[in-house]
Design a protein around this motif. Sequence first.
Motif, mmCIF file in Angstrom:
data_model
loop_
_atom_site.group_PDB
_atom_site.id
_atom_site.type_symbol
_atom_site.label_atom_id
_atom_site.label_comp_id
_atom_site.label_asym_id
_atom_site.label_seq_id
_atom_site.Cartn_x
_atom_site.Cartn_y
_atom_site.Cartn_z
ATOM 1 N N PHE A 284 0.831 -1.210 0.000
ATOM 2 C CA PHE A 284 0.000 0.000 0.000
ATOM 3 C C PHE A 284 0.865 1.259 0.000
ATOM 4 N N ILE A 285 1.890 1.278 0.860
ATOM 5 C CA ILE A 285 2.769 2.450 0.943
ATOM 6 C C ILE A 285 3.486 2.675 -0.379
ATOM 7 N N ARG A 286 3.960 1.580 -0.998
ATOM 8 C CA ARG A 286 4.666 1.700 -2.273
ATOM 9 C C ARG A 286 3.738 2.237 -3.355
ATOM 10 N N ASP A 287 2.529 1.673 -3.432
ATOM 11 C CA ASP A 287 1.577 2.123 -4.452
ATOM 12 C C ASP A 287 1.209 3.587 -4.243
ATOM 13 N N LYS A 288 1.024 3.971 -2.985
ATOM 14 C CA LYS A 288 0.648 5.361 -2.708
ATOM 15 C C LYS A 288 1.786 6.316 -3.071
ATOM 16 N N ALA A 289 3.020 5.897 -2.768
ATOM 17 C CA ALA A 289 4.171 6.740 -3.113
ATOM 18 C C ALA A 289 4.281 6.908 -4.624
ATOM 19 N N GLU A 290 4.060 5.809 -5.370
ATOM 20 C CA GLU A 290 4.116 5.887 -6.828
ATOM 21 C C GLU A 290 3.009 6.787 -7.366
ATOM 22 N N ASN A 291 1.804 6.651 -6.812
ATOM 23 C CA ASN A 291 0.693 7.482 -7.271
ATOM 24 C C ASN A 291 0.932 8.948 -6.957
ATOM 25 N N ASP A 292 1.493 9.230 -5.761
ATOM 26 C CA ASP A 292 1.783 10.619 -5.404
ATOM 27 C C ASP A 292 2.811 11.220 -6.355
ATOM 28 N N ALA A 293 3.823 10.422 -6.693
ATOM 29 C CA ALA A 293 4.848 10.914 -7.619
ATOM 30 C C ALA A 293 4.231 11.217 -8.990
ATOM 31 N N LEU A 294 3.337 10.337 -9.451
ATOM 32 C CA LEU A 294 2.667 10.562 -10.732
ATOM 33 C C LEU A 294 1.765 11.783 -10.668
ATOM 34 N N ASN A 295 1.040 11.920 -9.555
ATOM 35 C CA ASN A 295 0.132 13.053 -9.416
ATOM 36 C C ASN A 295 0.877 14.380 -9.392
ATOM 37 N N LEU A 296 2.043 14.385 -8.734
ATOM 38 C CA LEU A 296 2.834 15.616 -8.705
ATOM 39 C C LEU A 296 3.295 16.005 -10.100
#
Length: 480
Positions: A284-296
């Motif tokens: 979950f943490i990894r997926d959220k970090a990847e999504n945050d990076a994409l969103n930024l």
Amino acid sequence: MTETDNDNDQDNSPTPLQQVTFLLRKYKLVEGLVNLQDAPDESLAESVVQKQNLSELQHFLDQLHPADIALILEALPMEDRLLIWSMVKADRDGEVLLETSDAVRETLITDMGNHELVAATEYLDADEIADLAPDLPQEVMDDVFRSLPVEEREQLRAAMSYPEDSVGALMDFDVITIREDVRMEVVLRYLRMLDEMPDHTDQLFVVDRNEQLKGVLLINRLLVSDPDTLVADVMTNEMIKLHPDDVAQQAANAFERYDLVSASVVDDNDKLLGRVTVNTVIDFIRDKAENDALNLAGLSEEEDLFAPVLKSVRNRWVWLAVNLVTAFIASRVIGLFEDSIEKLVALAALMPIIAGIGGNSGNQTITMIVRALALDQINTSSAWKLITKEVGVSIVNGLLWGTIVGLFTFAIYQNAELGLVMTLALVLNLLLAALLGVLIPLTLRKFGRDPAIGSSVMITAVTDSGGFFIFLGLATIFLL
């Protein structure tokens, strides 16, 4: 051989992706030779060498972990990806699908028939099927429901009923429960009767006849305690209880804070529903970090590296359009000061410095604020203190680096007023970047939007336009 030599050998050893790529190249080389012939020799395509190439590739894939296979599939072009996917054994399809990104999973599912998809779920638990459910066709899910035992069917319905970012979506139903009035020897005999224990089992859950959680028995206490001791005398009542409707990020924070391996999930009446394990939290943490990076970066979703052109265009066009609009705004801001730039050409060379430093400072602030919001470190009362602090940081940075930039400007153009304008413009633009770097994520959060989505794009656009306006405005006032 020394330990250092062993480490060097490991560093130089080919990765699974490199090995698969090498084996694929050997196989395709023979295929290419067949296709180059005027009259293709089918015997060459079906030769012992070619069968050996396929067998070697198949054997290598069979030894790999599903996560490694998923990584390989994500890194291969579509044709090679589908070839490798066809060689993955049916009983491992479900595990590999769980490990792949959403974008790549979609291409693999499209290549599979309904009966293959149903078969792939046979080897998965209810919570794992729930993870795949959003990507599976409805008719496949109907068949999956019909194929499951009643208990797993209810577990699957429960897992699918929780939002994606909730603890319920992370919950695992595979738990071991015991009673508090039994002896340790009985518990050990019960565990020996199992084929295997659930992954990441560091504690057993003690429940009553109504499945209400009374405490936990740590595995290390079980192993060292007297076999005649009752569970009630050894179990602990100090435990972390999660609820299925809790935000998943809160569970992730608890796992990090208390170094948990597993934690119970209970309803409002303390009835044990399942557990959350550290491997799920890490995913979950990894997926959220990847999504945050994409969103930024302004990307709406993870993109398949080898996706069709039009699909990639659809994923990227929104924020490119926003960038285009803000670029036009910035160009019009510059257009307002065309006369000033014509009279003092140095302004054209210096204004990107103000805009660039402002954008970088704003992105630093946004990154910090988005992280703090994700960890629930910001509330209404602390927001104003945070703004005050960021303003203070921007003033100090502005005066420090503005003075340096001003001195360099004076040294290059021998114009003290121009150096002073550079210093003042940098201070003001950093102030603007600090304010908006805090306010943009907080405002998005207030309106129920993800504060990471597009924040970086927005702050860069504003600091560019604002930096141009501030610098050229001050130059017009004080120099011209």
